[in-house]
Design a protein around this motif. Sequence first.
Motif, PDB file in Angstrom:
ATOM      1  N   ARG A 131       3.938   5.828  -5.674  1.00  0.00           N
ATOM      2  CA  ARG A 131       3.826   5.910  -7.123  1.00  0.00           C
ATOM      3  C   ARG A 131       2.853   7.007  -7.560  1.00  0.00           C
ATOM      4  NH1 ARG A 131       5.250   2.764 -11.342  1.00  0.00           N
ATOM      5  NH2 ARG A 131       3.828   2.747 -13.121  1.00  0.00           N
ATOM      6  N   THR A 132       1.739   7.097  -6.837  1.00  0.00           N
ATOM      7  CA  THR A 132       0.744   8.098  -7.229  1.00  0.00           C
ATOM      8  C   THR A 132       1.039   9.455  -6.588  1.00  0.00           C
ATOM      9  OG1 THR A 132      -0.661   7.380  -5.425  1.00  0.00           O
ATOM     10  CG2 THR A 132      -1.086   6.385  -7.559  1.00  0.00           C
ATOM     11  N   GLY A 133       2.042   9.486  -5.705  1.00  0.00           N
ATOM     12  CA  GLY A 133       2.418  10.765  -5.093  1.00  0.00           C
ATOM     13  C   GLY A 133       1.463  11.214  -4.018  1.00  0.00           C
ATOM     14  N   ARG A 134       0.541  10.309  -3.552  1.00  0.00           N
ATOM     15  CA  ARG A 134      -0.419  10.721  -2.531  1.00  0.00           C
ATOM     16  C   ARG A 134       0.231  10.826  -1.163  1.00  0.00           C
ATOM     17  NH1 ARG A 134      -4.540   6.642  -2.258  1.00  0.00           N
ATOM     18  NH2 ARG A 134      -3.534   5.453  -3.859  1.00  0.00           N
ATOM     19  N   ASP A 155       0.846  -1.205   0.000  1.00  0.00           N
ATOM     20  CA  ASP A 155       0.000   0.000   0.000  1.00  0.00           C
ATOM     21  C   ASP A 155       0.875   1.246   0.000  1.00  0.00           C
ATOM     22  OD1 ASP A 155      -2.199  -1.566   0.032  1.00  0.00           O
ATOM     23  OD2 ASP A 155      -2.687  -1.273   2.160  1.00  0.00           O
ATOM     24  N   ALA A 170       2.398   1.799  -3.333  1.00  0.00           N
ATOM     25  CA  ALA A 170       1.414   2.314  -4.298  1.00  0.00           C
ATOM     26  C   ALA A 170       1.214   3.816  -4.095  1.00  0.00           C
ATOM     27  CB  ALA A 170       0.094   1.567  -4.145  1.00  0.00           C
ATOM     28  N   GLN A 171       1.210   4.251  -2.832  1.00  0.00           N
ATOM     29  CA  GLN A 171       1.064   5.688  -2.543  1.00  0.00           C
ATOM     30  C   GLN A 171       2.263   6.469  -3.081  1.00  0.00           C
ATOM     31  OE1 GLN A 171       0.550   6.069   1.701  1.00  0.00           O
ATOM     32  NE2 GLN A 171      -1.293   4.818   1.668  1.00  0.00           N
TER      33      GLN A 171
END
Length: 335
Positions: free
Chosen positions: A332-335, A326, A329-330
């Motif tokens: 990667r999306t820059g969140r 998780d 994944a964050q």
Amino acid sequence: MPFETALTKALDLRVPVLAAPLGRGSSAEFLAAVAGSGSFGFTALAHMPEDAVSGELAKMQRATNGRFGANLTLVVDQRKRLAAALDAGVRVFSVWQGDIEPYVRLIKDAHGLVFWTVGTPAEAARAKDLGVDFIVSQGREAGGHFVGSAPTMSLLPAIVDAAKGVPVVAAGGIAEGRGLVAAMALGACGVWMGTRFVASKESANHRGYKERVVAARATDLVETEIFDPVGQECPHWVIRNSTYSRWEDAGCPPNGQRPGEGEQISRFPNGKPLYRYNAAAAWDAMEGDWEASPLYASAAVELIHDLKSVAEIVAEIEATAEAALDKAAQLRTGR
Ligand SMILES: Cc1cc2nc3c(=O)[nH]c(=O)nc-3n(C[C@H](O)[C@H](O)[C@H](O)COP(=O)(O)O)c2cc1C
């Protein structure tokens, strides 16, 4: 567990996790707990007298329903142990050190699967031609004896690059799911863990040894060759103990001149004397001075804070792997 890899497919695993051979710690009960958790364990044949291999493996076959592998350290002739293991129906083998070629041939002739523990990309480059099915990339921080020429973080991707498509399992310093995810990101198809499983409720390692693994920090570890016979030295990581301190106080003399050589500290289960500096790790029923025997462990001790059941260890690997995925994944999306 969201991983389906060459390893999970070949061994029908729920999790891409292998339990390393742990000396006498890899008992039938331990291997059964590992198999029951959806992972897969190896037993070391080296510590079994040749005439005991068939009986020991028969017990393990019954306990695991055939879901375990056998490890051969090739510093001595292991052909008799291999023949006994093949007769007992074992078809998954791990080999390391020495000349693996004749052993791989015998295992492949019997339609078995071969894992080869290597420490350099040059060895990995030979694996395909030798008929090896899986490479185990053993980082130099691995607990117990090691062949790794570099730590896991740099050795593993170099071995993946050299492996010509042979799948690679990562060993050395991995204790939970963050290490598993990191190893997969570096190109591994799974992990091979030793120290974490020593500190499991089911392993047949001595209770005191397990407690030392739980209590240890990385600063308690020493790299040495003292727990090997003259002429068979291979470096190993252990937790500092009375035998190591005594050798150090004596000025670190070479093997053959270590203080207390020839001193009996215990007995093997078959009644033979166990002398100081023997490579045998302390097992559950060991009597005498268990603390004087090698307490093999890696820097993974930094992540081991309690004695858990194998099922709890595997559940923790799964939960921490999910969290690490998780997090990645964050990123990667820059969140
Ligand atoms: C108690 C103990 C015994 C070991 N015995 C063997 C062995 O007989 N054969 C082998 O291939 N590796 C052996 N190893 C090394 C492991 O296979 C593995 O490479 C190592 O534990 C991985 O590093 P980790 O301890 O950080 O997980 C042993 C490790 C430990 C901790």
